[in-house]
Design a protein around this motif. Structure first.
Motif, PDB file in Angstrom:
ATOM      1  N   GLY A  62      -8.337  -6.598  -9.869  1.00  0.00           N
ATOM      2  CA  GLY A  62      -7.203  -5.807  -9.387  1.00  0.00           C
ATOM      3  C   GLY A  62      -7.549  -4.321  -9.308  1.00  0.00           C
ATOM      4  N   GLY A  63      -6.715  -3.615  -8.531  1.00  0.00           N
ATOM      5  CA  GLY A  63      -6.895  -2.169  -8.406  1.00  0.00           C
ATOM      6  C   GLY A  63      -6.674  -1.472  -9.737  1.00  0.00           C
ATOM      7  N   VAL A  64      -5.806  -2.048 -10.565  1.00  0.00           N
ATOM      8  CA  VAL A  64      -5.513  -1.472 -11.872  1.00  0.00           C
ATOM      9  C   VAL A  64      -6.801  -1.363 -12.712  1.00  0.00           C
ATOM     10  N   GLN A  65      -7.602  -2.427 -12.677  1.00  0.00           N
ATOM     11  CA  GLN A  65      -8.834  -2.390 -13.489  1.00  0.00           C
ATOM     12  C   GLN A  65      -9.828  -1.368 -12.940  1.00  0.00           C
ATOM     13  N   SER A 120       4.699   9.004  -9.987  1.00  0.00           N
ATOM     14  CA  SER A 120       3.521   8.193  -9.636  1.00  0.00           C
ATOM     15  C   SER A 120       3.621   6.782 -10.190  1.00  0.00           C
ATOM     16  N   PHE A 121       2.724   5.931  -9.721  1.00  0.00           N
ATOM     17  CA  PHE A 121       2.566   4.570 -10.254  1.00  0.00           C
ATOM     18  C   PHE A 121       2.437   4.679 -11.776  1.00  0.00           C
ATOM     19  N   LEU A 122       3.258   3.910 -12.491  1.00  0.00           N
ATOM     20  CA  LEU A 122       3.409   4.165 -13.928  1.00  0.00           C
ATOM     21  C   LEU A 122       2.176   3.867 -14.785  1.00  0.00           C
ATOM     22  N   SER A 145       2.677   6.057  -1.117  1.00  0.00           N
ATOM     23  CA  SER A 145       2.967   6.167  -2.545  1.00  0.00           C
ATOM     24  C   SER A 145       3.846   5.050  -3.103  1.00  0.00           C
ATOM     25  N   ASN A 146       3.482   4.631  -4.274  1.00  0.00           N
ATOM     26  CA  ASN A 146       4.383   3.912  -5.161  1.00  0.00           C
ATOM     27  C   ASN A 146       4.775   4.943  -6.220  1.00  0.00           C
ATOM     28  N   PRO A 147       5.986   5.402  -6.348  1.00  0.00           N
ATOM     29  CA  PRO A 147       7.225   4.739  -5.965  1.00  0.00           C
ATOM     30  C   PRO A 147       7.961   5.298  -4.750  1.00  0.00           C
ATOM     31  N   SER A 149      -8.617   8.179  -5.344  1.00  0.00           N
ATOM     32  CA  SER A 149      -7.584   7.978  -4.324  1.00  0.00           C
ATOM     33  C   SER A 149      -7.206   6.497  -4.293  1.00  0.00           C
ATOM     34  N   ASP A 150      -5.992   6.217  -4.715  1.00  0.00           N
ATOM     35  CA  ASP A 150      -5.514   4.841  -4.776  1.00  0.00           C
ATOM     36  C   ASP A 150      -4.850   4.511  -3.439  1.00  0.00           C
ATOM     37  N   GLU A 151      -5.538   3.694  -2.657  1.00  0.00           N
ATOM     38  CA  GLU A 151      -5.064   3.428  -1.292  1.00  0.00           C
ATOM     39  C   GLU A 151      -4.689   1.958  -1.115  1.00  0.00           C
ATOM     40  N   VAL A 152      -4.073   1.374  -2.138  1.00  0.00           N
ATOM     41  CA  VAL A 152      -3.783  -0.066  -2.062  1.00  0.00           C
ATOM     42  C   VAL A 152      -2.759  -0.411  -0.971  1.00  0.00           C
ATOM     43  N   TYR A 153      -1.987   0.603  -0.526  1.00  0.00           N
ATOM     44  CA  TYR A 153      -1.000   0.322   0.531  1.00  0.00           C
ATOM     45  C   TYR A 153      -1.494   0.807   1.895  1.00  0.00           C
ATOM     46  N   GLU A 154      -2.797   0.874   2.091  1.00  0.00           N
ATOM     47  CA  GLU A 154      -3.337   1.477   3.317  1.00  0.00           C
ATOM     48  C   GLU A 154      -2.816   0.803   4.587  1.00  0.00           C
ATOM     49  N   ASN A 160      -8.771   0.231  -4.254  1.00  0.00           N
ATOM     50  CA  ASN A 160      -8.089  -0.605  -3.273  1.00  0.00           C
ATOM     51  C   ASN A 160      -7.947  -2.008  -3.856  1.00  0.00           C
ATOM     52  N   SER A 161      -7.305  -2.884  -3.100  1.00  0.00           N
ATOM     53  CA  SER A 161      -6.989  -4.190  -3.684  1.00  0.00           C
ATOM     54  C   SER A 161      -6.609  -5.163  -2.588  1.00  0.00           C
ATOM     55  N   PHE A 162      -6.854  -6.439  -2.835  1.00  0.00           N
ATOM     56  CA  PHE A 162      -6.387  -7.462  -1.898  1.00  0.00           C
ATOM     57  C   PHE A 162      -5.000  -7.977  -2.284  1.00  0.00           C
ATOM     58  N   SER A 163      -4.474  -7.524  -3.433  1.00  0.00           N
ATOM     59  CA  SER A 163      -3.188  -8.041  -3.918  1.00  0.00           C
ATOM     60  C   SER A 163      -2.102  -7.934  -2.861  1.00  0.00           C
ATOM     61  N   LYS A 164      -1.964  -6.718  -2.301  1.00  0.00           N
ATOM     62  CA  LYS A 164      -0.881  -6.475  -1.349  1.00  0.00           C
ATOM     63  C   LYS A 164      -1.340  -6.865   0.056  1.00  0.00           C
ATOM     64  N   THR A 165      -2.606  -6.600   0.370  1.00  0.00           N
ATOM     65  CA  THR A 165      -3.105  -6.816   1.733  1.00  0.00           C
ATOM     66  C   THR A 165      -2.978  -8.276   2.152  1.00  0.00           C
ATOM     67  N   TRP A 210      -4.296 -13.407  -7.815  1.00  0.00           N
ATOM     68  CA  TRP A 210      -5.743 -13.692  -7.817  1.00  0.00           C
ATOM     69  C   TRP A 210      -6.511 -12.596  -8.545  1.00  0.00           C
ATOM     70  N   ARG A 211      -5.904 -11.447  -8.667  1.00  0.00           N
ATOM     71  CA  ARG A 211      -6.471 -10.304  -9.368  1.00  0.00           C
ATOM     72  C   ARG A 211      -7.817  -9.857  -8.801  1.00  0.00           C
ATOM     73  N   ILE A 212      -7.849  -9.610  -7.506  1.00  0.00           N
ATOM     74  CA  ILE A 212      -9.077  -9.082  -6.920  1.00  0.00           C
ATOM     75  C   ILE A 212      -8.793  -7.715  -6.291  1.00  0.00           C
TER      76      ILE A 212
HETATM   77  C1  LIG Z   1      -0.181   2.301  -6.427  1.00  0.00           C
HETATM   78  C2  LIG Z   1      -0.683   1.024  -6.973  1.00  0.00           C
HETATM   79  N1  LIG Z   1      -1.968   0.939  -7.324  1.00  0.00           N
HETATM   80  C3  LIG Z   1      -2.481  -0.185  -7.841  1.00  0.00           C
HETATM   81  C4  LIG Z   1      -1.691  -1.303  -8.010  1.00  0.00           C
HETATM   82  C5  LIG Z   1      -2.304  -2.490  -8.636  1.00  0.00           C
HETATM   83  O1  LIG Z   1      -2.557  -3.528  -7.864  1.00  0.00           O
HETATM   84  P1  LIG Z   1      -3.490  -4.705  -8.344  1.00  0.00           P
HETATM   85  O2  LIG Z   1      -3.977  -4.422  -9.718  1.00  0.00           O
HETATM   86  O3  LIG Z   1      -2.670  -5.931  -8.256  1.00  0.00           O
HETATM   87  O4  LIG Z   1      -4.605  -4.693  -7.373  1.00  0.00           O
HETATM   88  C6  LIG Z   1      -0.338  -1.261  -7.683  1.00  0.00           C
HETATM   89  C7  LIG Z   1       0.526  -2.421  -7.922  1.00  0.00           C
HETATM   90  O5  LIG Z   1       1.729  -2.367  -7.917  1.00  0.00           O
HETATM   91  C8  LIG Z   1       0.177  -0.066  -7.144  1.00  0.00           C
HETATM   92  O6  LIG Z   1       1.454   0.047  -6.788  1.00  0.00           O
END
Ligand SMILES: Cc1ncc(COP(=O)(O)O)c(C=O)c1O
Length: 386
Positions: A95-98, A120-122, A168-170, A196-201, A227-232, A238-240
């Protein structure tokens, strides 16, 4: 009694998780709390996952990631943004978090400061704390961009890096290229790293294009993109996730990742690598973006129709971030409590996302259909106008 480590003792439990726990099993509840798409994972991708397991891709893979997937991720950045990353500059994570966690653990020294936008993302400030660093909150403008002039005043000799997140999240805000360039210039002038967290690109609306920060003049050599495949691909379970950066930035992070995770799940990486470049994947991205834009239109219009609620039009991600200060429940916390108790709507108070966020709430439209959005608007109208 076994005592926690000092760093863990300082970590507060997530308010969002508590809210979800309270809502569990309560009938007729609609959640605008979840930061995940409700869209079903594409059938072809699910099939690729089954094949990967059946064809025995069940062993350890290379620690930084499956070689084919790493090469495809590097190619994606060349094709979509014209930026050259080597496969060695790609790290596939859980995941992008890791990815962000590993970056902070690798680069932050005790007491160093990290600039984070308020709100920001918490996860970010907690991860900074776990890494021994200090969060310094950057104020936002009225339209939820980073206030660049105020940001400049916060930089000092302890500042090590900044975390940016657009879309941005939120808040759902994005920043234009020239606005981001002003931020990159500050990073260059003070030798700061940029995460740069671009998971919502892929979720930008109204024909707005995503700006990849690594493509901005001066940014490349100091930027790690998360970045992440979670949202894409609608596969958060799957946590990738992954990161891209120049190889010198990525190399020590790969070392850290190797010792804590070994490798992200092998069959999921194989399945994604086989799916990523297909027409079906591109079609899916178009479909999901279009779906979210329609939901955004419905929820923003609906919220603005309620007396006392003001909601800016989000430009990306799947969140909007209305101000509720002119309702009879003028703080996000109070509003969120009442919305749950009396309207059975789960909505997150802004204080989860930053210290000054007392009068906003975050509404996720990732997991609600237009019909449910209409129901939510009806319930909140009753709540507020009663
Ligand atoms: C801004 C942002 N970054 C990262 C993530 C993490 O995504 P994941 O760990 O599922 O890839 C999230 C999930 O809500 C998010 O909103």
């Amino acid at each position: 009694m076994i005592f926690q480590s000092d760093k863990m003792a300082k970590i507060k439990p997530s308010g969002i998780r508590e809210l979800f726990a309270r809502a569990q099993g309560i009938p007729d509840t609609i959640s605008l709390g979840i930061g995940a798409p409700d869209i079903t994972t594409p059938e072809i991708l699910k099939r690729e996952m089954r094949y990967a397991v059946d064809f025995d891709y069940n062993n350890y893979d290379q620690s930084p990631g499956n070689p084919k997937l790493r090469a495809m991720i590097a190619r994606k950045y060349k094709d979509e943004y014209g930026v050259d990353y080597s496969s060695d500059g790609v790290l596939v994570t859980c995941g992008g978090v890791q990815l962000v966690y590993v970056a902070l653990q690798t680069y932050l020294k005790k007491g160093e400061e990290v600039l984070i936008q308020d709100p920001s993302f918490l996860t970010y400030p907690h991860q900074v704390q776990l890494a021994g660093g200090k969060t310094v909150w950057m104020p936002s403008t009225n339209d939820f961009k980073i206030d660049v002039e105020k940001m400049k005043e916060l930089v000092n000799e302890k500042t090590k890096m900044m975390i940016l997140n657009f879309p941005s999240n939120p808040t759902g805000s994005i920043m234009e290229k020239h606005e981001l360039k002003a931020i990159v210039d500050i990073a260059v002038d003070h030798n700061l790293m940029i995460i740069s967290d671009e998971v919502y690109e892929y979720y930008t609306f109204d024909e707005k294009e995503h700006v990849h920060i690594g493509a901005i003049d001066g940014a490349y050599e100091r930027t790690l993109t998360a970045n992440s495949f979670s949202k894409t691909y609608a596969i958060p379970g799957w946590r990738i996730g992954f990161g891209v950066a120049p190889t010198e930035i990525m190399k020590p992070m790969i070392g850290y990742h190797t010792y804590v995770i070994a490798n992200a799940m092998t069959p999921a990486q194989v399945a994604i690598a086989n799916y990523m470049d297909t027409d079906a994947a591109k079609e899916f991205q178009k479909f999901i973006k279009n779906e979210f834009q329609q939901r955004r239109d419905a929820i923003v219009e609906g919220l603005n129709s309620i007396e006392g609620i003001k909601c800016h039009k989000s430009s990306g991600s799947f969140y909007c971030y209305p101000d509720i200060s002119e309702t009879q429940y003028p703080t996000g916390k109070e509003f969120s409590e009442k919305a749950f108790e009396e309207a059975r709507v789960v909505i997150v108070p802004g204080t989860e996302f930053g210290p000054s966020q007392t009068t906003n709430i975050r509404a996720s439209f990732g997991s609600v259909s237009i019909a449910k959005i209409e129901d939510v608007i009806h319930r909140l109208t009753k709540l507020v106008e009663n």
